[in-house]
Scaffold this motif. Structure first.
Motif, PDB file in Angstrom:
ATOM      1  N   VAL A  59      34.244  76.657  31.113  1.00 53.04           N
ATOM      2  CA  VAL A  59      35.451  77.285  31.668  1.00 53.04           C
ATOM      3  C   VAL A  59      36.713  76.600  31.142  1.00 53.04           C
ATOM      4  O   VAL A  59      37.675  77.261  30.755  1.00 53.04           O
ATOM      5  CB  VAL A  59      35.416  77.239  33.216  1.00 53.04           C
ATOM      6  CG1 VAL A  59      36.729  77.721  33.818  1.00 53.04           C
ATOM      7  CG2 VAL A  59      34.244  78.063  33.742  1.00 53.04           C
ATOM      8  N   GLU A  60      36.668  75.281  31.085  1.00 48.52           N
ATOM      9  CA  GLU A  60      37.863  74.523  30.693  1.00 48.52           C
ATOM     10  C   GLU A  60      38.277  74.809  29.248  1.00 48.52           C
ATOM     11  O   GLU A  60      39.443  74.992  28.959  1.00 48.52           O
ATOM     12  CB  GLU A  60      37.610  73.025  30.881  1.00 48.52           C
ATOM     13  CG  GLU A  60      38.845  72.185  30.607  1.00 48.52           C
ATOM     14  CD  GLU A  60      38.981  71.013  31.569  1.00 48.52           C
ATOM     15  OE1 GLU A  60      37.951  70.407  31.893  1.00 48.52           O
ATOM     16  OE2 GLU A  60      40.116  70.728  31.972  1.00 48.52           O
ATOM     17  N   ASP A  61      37.280  74.863  28.348  1.00 46.95           N
ATOM     18  CA  ASP A  61      37.601  75.078  26.935  1.00 46.95           C
ATOM     19  C   ASP A  61      37.530  76.549  26.538  1.00 46.95           C
ATOM     20  O   ASP A  61      37.867  76.906  25.408  1.00 46.95           O
ATOM     21  CB  ASP A  61      36.642  74.273  26.049  1.00 46.95           C
ATOM     22  CG  ASP A  61      36.880  72.774  26.210  1.00 46.95           C
ATOM     23  OD1 ASP A  61      37.998  72.399  26.604  1.00 46.95           O
ATOM     24  OD2 ASP A  61      35.954  71.988  25.957  1.00 46.95           O
ATOM     25  N   GLY A  62      37.055  77.396  27.451  1.00 48.95           N
ATOM     26  CA  GLY A  62      36.950  78.823  27.150  1.00 48.95           C
ATOM     27  C   GLY A  62      35.913  79.142  26.084  1.00 48.95           C
ATOM     28  O   GLY A  62      36.028  80.127  25.357  1.00 48.95           O
ATOM     29  N   ILE A  63      34.879  78.296  25.975  1.00 52.54           N
ATOM     30  CA  ILE A  63      33.838  78.526  24.965  1.00 52.54           C
ATOM     31  C   ILE A  63      32.590  79.059  25.651  1.00 52.54           C
ATOM     32  O   ILE A  63      32.079  78.453  26.596  1.00 52.54           O
ATOM     33  CB  ILE A  63      33.513  77.220  24.208  1.00 52.54           C
ATOM     34  CG1 ILE A  63      34.737  76.768  23.420  1.00 52.54           C
ATOM     35  CG2 ILE A  63      32.305  77.407  23.290  1.00 52.54           C
ATOM     36  CD1 ILE A  63      34.653  75.357  22.888  1.00 52.54           C
ATOM     37  N   ASP A  64      32.118  80.220  25.168  1.00 58.79           N
ATOM     38  CA  ASP A  64      30.948  80.853  25.764  1.00 58.79           C
ATOM     39  C   ASP A  64      29.790  80.832  24.766  1.00 58.79           C
ATOM     40  O   ASP A  64      29.808  81.535  23.762  1.00 58.79           O
ATOM     41  CB  ASP A  64      31.288  82.302  26.150  1.00 58.79           C
ATOM     42  CG  ASP A  64      30.183  82.938  26.977  1.00 58.79           C
ATOM     43  OD1 ASP A  64      29.080  82.355  27.056  1.00 58.79           O
ATOM     44  OD2 ASP A  64      30.432  84.015  27.539  1.00 58.79           O
ATOM     45  N   ALA A  65      28.766  80.016  25.069  1.00 56.46           N
ATOM     46  CA  ALA A  65      27.621  79.884  24.157  1.00 56.46           C
ATOM     47  C   ALA A  65      26.784  81.156  24.099  1.00 56.46           C
ATOM     48  O   ALA A  65      26.022  81.356  23.149  1.00 56.46           O
ATOM     49  CB  ALA A  65      26.749  78.702  24.591  1.00 56.46           C
ATOM     50  N   VAL A  93      24.281  78.163  33.730  1.00 57.11           N
ATOM     51  CA  VAL A  93      25.626  78.349  34.291  1.00 57.11           C
ATOM     52  C   VAL A  93      26.662  77.718  33.355  1.00 57.11           C
ATOM     53  O   VAL A  93      27.738  78.275  33.125  1.00 57.11           O
ATOM     54  CB  VAL A  93      25.721  77.747  35.713  1.00 57.11           C
ATOM     55  CG1 VAL A  93      27.158  77.798  36.233  1.00 57.11           C
ATOM     56  CG2 VAL A  93      24.793  78.497  36.674  1.00 57.11           C
ATOM     57  N   ASN A  94      26.299  76.594  32.753  1.00 57.13           N
ATOM     58  CA  ASN A  94      27.237  75.887  31.881  1.00 57.13           C
ATOM     59  C   ASN A  94      27.281  76.426  30.449  1.00 57.13           C
ATOM     60  O   ASN A  94      27.939  75.826  29.594  1.00 57.13           O
ATOM     61  CB  ASN A  94      26.913  74.386  31.865  1.00 57.13           C
ATOM     62  CG  ASN A  94      27.360  73.722  33.159  1.00 57.13           C
ATOM     63  OD1 ASN A  94      28.209  74.243  33.872  1.00 57.13           O
ATOM     64  ND2 ASN A  94      26.786  72.562  33.461  1.00 57.13           N
ATOM     65  N   SER A 123      20.458  85.166  22.389  1.00 54.78           N
ATOM     66  CA  SER A 123      19.116  85.023  21.804  1.00 54.78           C
ATOM     67  C   SER A 123      18.787  83.573  21.516  1.00 54.78           C
ATOM     68  O   SER A 123      17.717  83.074  21.864  1.00 54.78           O
ATOM     69  CB  SER A 123      19.043  85.747  20.463  1.00 54.78           C
ATOM     70  OG  SER A 123      18.552  87.002  20.634  1.00 54.78           O
ATOM     71  N   SER A 124      19.721  82.890  20.845  1.00 51.96           N
ATOM     72  CA  SER A 124      19.382  81.543  20.429  1.00 51.96           C
ATOM     73  C   SER A 124      19.372  80.583  21.614  1.00 51.96           C
ATOM     74  O   SER A 124      18.555  79.670  21.666  1.00 51.96           O
ATOM     75  CB  SER A 124      20.271  81.052  19.282  1.00 51.96           C
ATOM     76  OG  SER A 124      21.557  80.878  19.736  1.00 51.96           O
ATOM     77  N   TRP A 125      20.235  80.823  22.609  1.00 52.10           N
ATOM     78  CA  TRP A 125      20.197  79.954  23.789  1.00 52.10           C
ATOM     79  C   TRP A 125      18.863  80.117  24.531  1.00 52.10           C
ATOM     80  O   TRP A 125      18.222  79.130  24.898  1.00 52.10           O
ATOM     81  CB  TRP A 125      21.362  80.241  24.747  1.00 52.10           C
ATOM     82  CG  TRP A 125      21.420  79.202  25.826  1.00 52.10           C
ATOM     83  CD1 TRP A 125      22.028  77.990  25.759  1.00 52.10           C
ATOM     84  CD2 TRP A 125      20.762  79.243  27.105  1.00 52.10           C
ATOM     85  NE1 TRP A 125      21.796  77.277  26.928  1.00 52.10           N
ATOM     86  CE2 TRP A 125      21.029  78.029  27.765  1.00 52.10           C
ATOM     87  CE3 TRP A 125      19.972  80.204  27.755  1.00 52.10           C
ATOM     88  CZ2 TRP A 125      20.548  77.732  29.042  1.00 52.10           C
ATOM     89  CZ3 TRP A 125      19.481  79.914  29.026  1.00 52.10           C
ATOM     90  CH2 TRP A 125      19.765  78.686  29.658  1.00 52.10           C
ATOM     91  N   LEU A 126      18.456  81.371  24.725  1.00 45.83           N
ATOM     92  CA  LEU A 126      17.198  81.613  25.446  1.00 45.83           C
ATOM     93  C   LEU A 126      16.020  81.013  24.693  1.00 45.83           C
ATOM     94  O   LEU A 126      15.123  80.418  25.292  1.00 45.83           O
ATOM     95  CB  LEU A 126      16.985  83.114  25.671  1.00 45.83           C
ATOM     96  CG  LEU A 126      17.910  83.756  26.728  1.00 45.83           C
ATOM     97  CD1 LEU A 126      17.748  85.276  26.725  1.00 45.83           C
ATOM     98  CD2 LEU A 126      17.651  83.205  28.131  1.00 45.83           C
TER      99      LEU A 126
END
Ligand code: ZN
Length: 189
Positions: A25-31, A20-21, A39-42
């Motif tokens: 939301v605050e910084d508008g950065i989507d990993a 979820v994180n 791919s790399s997150w998973l």
């Protein structure tokens, strides 16, 4: 009184919280804003993909994440899961091709049989199921400060934690509420 709120969730629920994180939301950065990020997150989460995700799979990952955020936001007041959320979770469970196998110890294990993103995201949905069974799910919450929306695990004794961090968001939310009251005419006596 301290709310005793900390961040990490127990055991297998922690991966759901981290998923979820992936959107700050605050910084508008989507990993996981693009296929490479997903791919790399998973893979950092131990959920390997055979092929890079396509646009449709990326969209579905975002859909699951926001459904989980909405569900966790409802944990503040125990409100019913919106139909839009259960529909998304049902869809992921179906795509994951979940199967149950029994263990020699007299237990059982659910696994996502699907390949690729459907299997990987299905594993996240299975962890939600685990957490529901363990009774920890209602304590996965979303910070009540609108501009934050960070997922945290509520460790307060009464389960009434509202903010990801009392020191940061709790105090800021109170200051904002105080300023709003000051701005409202007729409230200052
Ligand atoms: Zn917060």
């Amino acid at each position: 009184m301290s709310t005793g709120v900390s961040m990490a969730a127990p055991d297998r629920l922690e991966l759901v919280r981290r998923f979820v994180n992936t959107l700050d939301v605050e910084d508008g950065i989507d990993a996981i804003g693009d296929a490479e990020g997903l791919s790399s997150w998973l893979s950092s989460a131990g959920l390997e993909l055979g092929l890079p995700p396509g646009d449709d799979e990326l969209r579905r990952a975002h859909e699951l994440r926001e459904a989980l955020r909405t569900a966790a936001l409802g944990h503040h007041d125990g409100s019913a899961l919106p139909f839009a959320v259960t529909t998304v979770l049902d869809d992921f469970a179906r795509r994951a091709a979940v199967s149950i196998s029994f263990t020699p110890e007299g237990g059982w294990r659910a696994t996502a049989g699907a390949q690729g993103v459907d299997g990987a995201l299905g594993e996240i949905v299975l962890r939600v199921v685990d957490s529901m069974t363990a009774g920890t799910w209602p304590r996965l919450k979303i910070c009540a400060r609108d501009s934050c929306r960070w997922a945290f695990y509520d460790t307060s004794r009464a389960g009434t934690g509202k903010w990801c961090s009392m020191r940061l968001c709790g105090n800021r939310a109170k200051q904002e509420a105080w300023r709003d009251r000051r701005r409202t005419p007729g409230q200052d006596g």
